[in-house]
Write a protein that holds these residues in place. Structure first.
Motif, PDB file in Angstrom:
ATOM      1  N   ASN A   1       6.063   3.983   7.400  1.00 16.28           N
ATOM      2  CA  ASN A   1       5.208   2.833   7.123  1.00 16.28           C
ATOM      3  C   ASN A   1       4.107   2.625   8.155  1.00 16.28           C
ATOM      4  O   ASN A   1       3.301   1.695   8.022  1.00 16.28           O
ATOM      5  CB  ASN A   1       6.065   1.566   7.006  1.00 16.28           C
TER       6      ASN A   1
ATOM      7  N   THR B   1       0.276   2.305   7.135  1.00 19.62           N
ATOM      8  CA  THR B   1      -0.463   1.087   6.818  1.00 19.62           C
ATOM      9  C   THR B   1      -1.311   0.633   8.009  1.00 19.62           C
ATOM     10  O   THR B   1      -2.351   0.005   7.833  1.00 19.62           O
ATOM     11  CB  THR B   1       0.499  -0.041   6.407  1.00 19.62           C
TER      12      THR B   1
ATOM     13  N   ALA C   1      -4.448   2.779   8.129  1.00 19.44           N
ATOM     14  CA  ALA C   1      -5.455   2.439   7.123  1.00 19.44           C
ATOM     15  C   ALA C   1      -6.619   1.651   7.707  1.00 19.44           C
ATOM     16  O   ALA C   1      -7.695   1.587   7.109  1.00 19.44           O
ATOM     17  CB  ALA C   1      -4.799   1.635   5.997  1.00 19.44           C
TER      18      ALA C   1
ATOM     19  N   ARG D   1       1.583   1.129  -0.657  1.00 13.43           N
ATOM     20  CA  ARG D   1       1.145   0.240   0.422  1.00 13.43           C
ATOM     21  C   ARG D   1      -0.149   0.740   1.054  1.00 13.43           C
ATOM     22  O   ARG D   1      -1.023  -0.065   1.399  1.00 13.43           O
ATOM     23  CB  ARG D   1       2.244   0.151   1.491  1.00 13.43           C
ATOM     24  N   LEU D   2      -0.267   2.060   1.213  1.00  7.97           N
ATOM     25  CA  LEU D   2      -1.482   2.629   1.792  1.00  7.97           C
ATOM     26  C   LEU D   2      -2.673   2.379   0.876  1.00  7.97           C
ATOM     27  O   LEU D   2      -3.769   2.029   1.334  1.00  7.97           O
ATOM     28  CB  LEU D   2      -1.290   4.126   2.035  1.00  7.97           C
TER      29      LEU D   2
ATOM     30  N   ARG E   1      -3.162  -0.035  -1.129  1.00  7.50           N
ATOM     31  CA  ARG E   1      -3.574  -1.440  -1.087  1.00  7.50           C
ATOM     32  C   ARG E   1      -4.626  -1.666   0.001  1.00  7.50           C
ATOM     33  O   ARG E   1      -5.450  -2.575  -0.104  1.00  7.50           O
ATOM     34  CB  ARG E   1      -2.368  -2.340  -0.834  1.00  7.50           C
ATOM     35  N   ARG E   2      -4.583  -0.834   1.037  1.00  8.02           N
ATOM     36  CA  ARG E   2      -5.520  -0.974   2.159  1.00  8.02           C
ATOM     37  C   ARG E   2      -6.665   0.030   2.065  1.00  8.02           C
ATOM     38  O   ARG E   2      -7.744  -0.221   2.579  1.00  8.02           O
ATOM     39  CB  ARG E   2      -4.756  -0.798   3.474  1.00  8.02           C
TER      40      ARG E   2
END
Length: 384
Positions: free
Chosen positions: A273, A276, A279, A305-306, A308-309
């Motif tokens: 994680n 993130t 990013a 999640r990546l 999203r950024r």
């Protein structure tokens, strides 16, 4: 009602009943010392019936004699029994134990209680919050099992940290004899719990060594004079004076080292994680970013999640064709992710559905390297 005939309890057998009370009430006693002193246990002794006395009068007399000679903790209640065949006889009917000391002594845990009380008092003195004794009691299994040396270190550590909530020291710098990184790692959960109970936060006010992530310059012209592969913190990586056309983020560390030279391209070890945080690197904004994670539920959650950024990120080798081509190399996924990704492409969604249906994970290091190179080239990342 259970039939207790023939189940007369001897003084030794009452220890088991008292032990049950110790196990079930210990936390309560440690939390509220005043209530512990007034708590009580009544243990029925199940005296013999007239029928049993008639069958074996010697055994009945011997049992009564045991209780006549009893000198242990508590009070034995006697009551008369009027039996036509034997007249009126006084028999022991119950053992009453009052207060935690009597109950624990009866259970053979007197020394244990004294030790627990001493340790409880020392820990409870660390902080003033009204509910702190309950925090101490909740963690009794952890601190009871400590050696005297480690308990002393626990007290010293918690006391120092509470007195210096923003020390900013590394663990190695703490002025507490015998406390180092390994000791604190082994007892971190207990220390965190005590500090949380005392302050409302698990922040110990200390520094930890930063995590380092590896970066591979697949084109040495990007940063002339730098090693091809090196490690740096997230902040240092973000500050690099680079502007690559392409960036490949991999979850497998060996893959970062194995990648061939590729023009104007950088590779990063994602570290789960941590991607993130990556990013936010400014030099990713205009780059073609490719993410290659494991073909398992967690890999797709990280990709989601990546994205999203970094909305423009695309995936590599995370498709149904790759999964089914190499399913025989997959292994069971013991703990699938519960989070449901929402911004995967249709192809990625299908791959995730296939992974979930099979309950398998295809780790990226299991995919043959020749196949990886073929897919890299197809994705516009051909070796130079």
């Amino acid at each position: 009602m259970a039939n207790t005939e023939g189940r007369q309890l001897s003084p030794a057998q009452t220890a088991d009943r008292a032990g049950t009370a110790v196990r079930s009430r210990l936390r309560q006693w440690l939390t509220d010392p005043i209530a512990a002193q007034t708590d009580s246990v009544s243990i029925g002794l199940h005296p013999p019936t007239e029928r049993l006395v008639a069958v074996d009068p010697d055994a009945a007399r011997a049992w009564v004699r045991l209780w006549q000679n009893y000198t242990g903790p508590g009070v034995v209640d006697w009551e008369p029994r009027r039996w036509p065949s034997f007249g009126t006889q006084d028999v022991p009917v119950r053992l009453r134990l009052t207060g935690v000391e009597e109950i624990c002594r009866s259970a053979g845990a007197g020394a244990r209680w004294q030790r627990l009380r001493t340790r409880r008092d020392a820990l409870a003195a660390l902080a003033a919050p009204e509910d702190f004794p309950a925090v101490v009691a909740k963690n009794v299994k952890r601190w009871e099992s400590l050696s005297d040396t480690d308990f002393t270190r626990l007290l010293a550590t918690a006391s120092w940290l509470l007195a210096h909530p923003e020390s900013g020291l590394l663990i190695r710098q703490l002025p507490i004899e015998g406390v180092d990184t390994k000791w604190l790692a082994a007892h971190r959960g207990l220390v965190d719990s005590l500090v949380l109970g005392a302050t409302g936060s698990t922040d110990l006010g200390i520094r930890t060594l930063p995590s380092f992530y590896e970066i591979a310059l697949l084109d040495d012209a990007i940063l002339p004079g730098m090693p091809r592969v090196f490690a740096a913190t997230i902040d240092s990586l973000a500050a690099l004076p680079v502007a690559p056309s392409r960036v490949v983020i991999l979850e497998n560390r060996e893959g970062v080292h194995a990648l061939p030279p590729i023009a104007d391209t950088i590779a990063l070890h994602g570290g789960g994680n941590a991607v993130t945080s990556m990013a936010h690197f400014g030099w990713l904004a205009d780059a073609d970013v490719v993410y290659w994670g494991d073909l398992d539920t967690h890999g797709f959650v990280i990709l989601d999640r990546l994205r999203r950024r970094l909305p423009h990120v695309r995936s590599l080798l995370m498709d149904p064709a790759t999964f089914h081509r190499w399913t025989h190399l997959a292994i069971p996924e013991p703990a699938p992710a519960t989070e449901a990704p929402t911004i995967l492409t249709a192809t990625e969604q299908q791959a995730l559905a296939d992974v979930r249906a099979a309950s398998l994970r295809l780790e990226q290091e299991r995919i043959p390297w020749t196949y990886v190179l073929e897919r890299l080239a197809a994705a516009g990342l051909a070796p130079t």
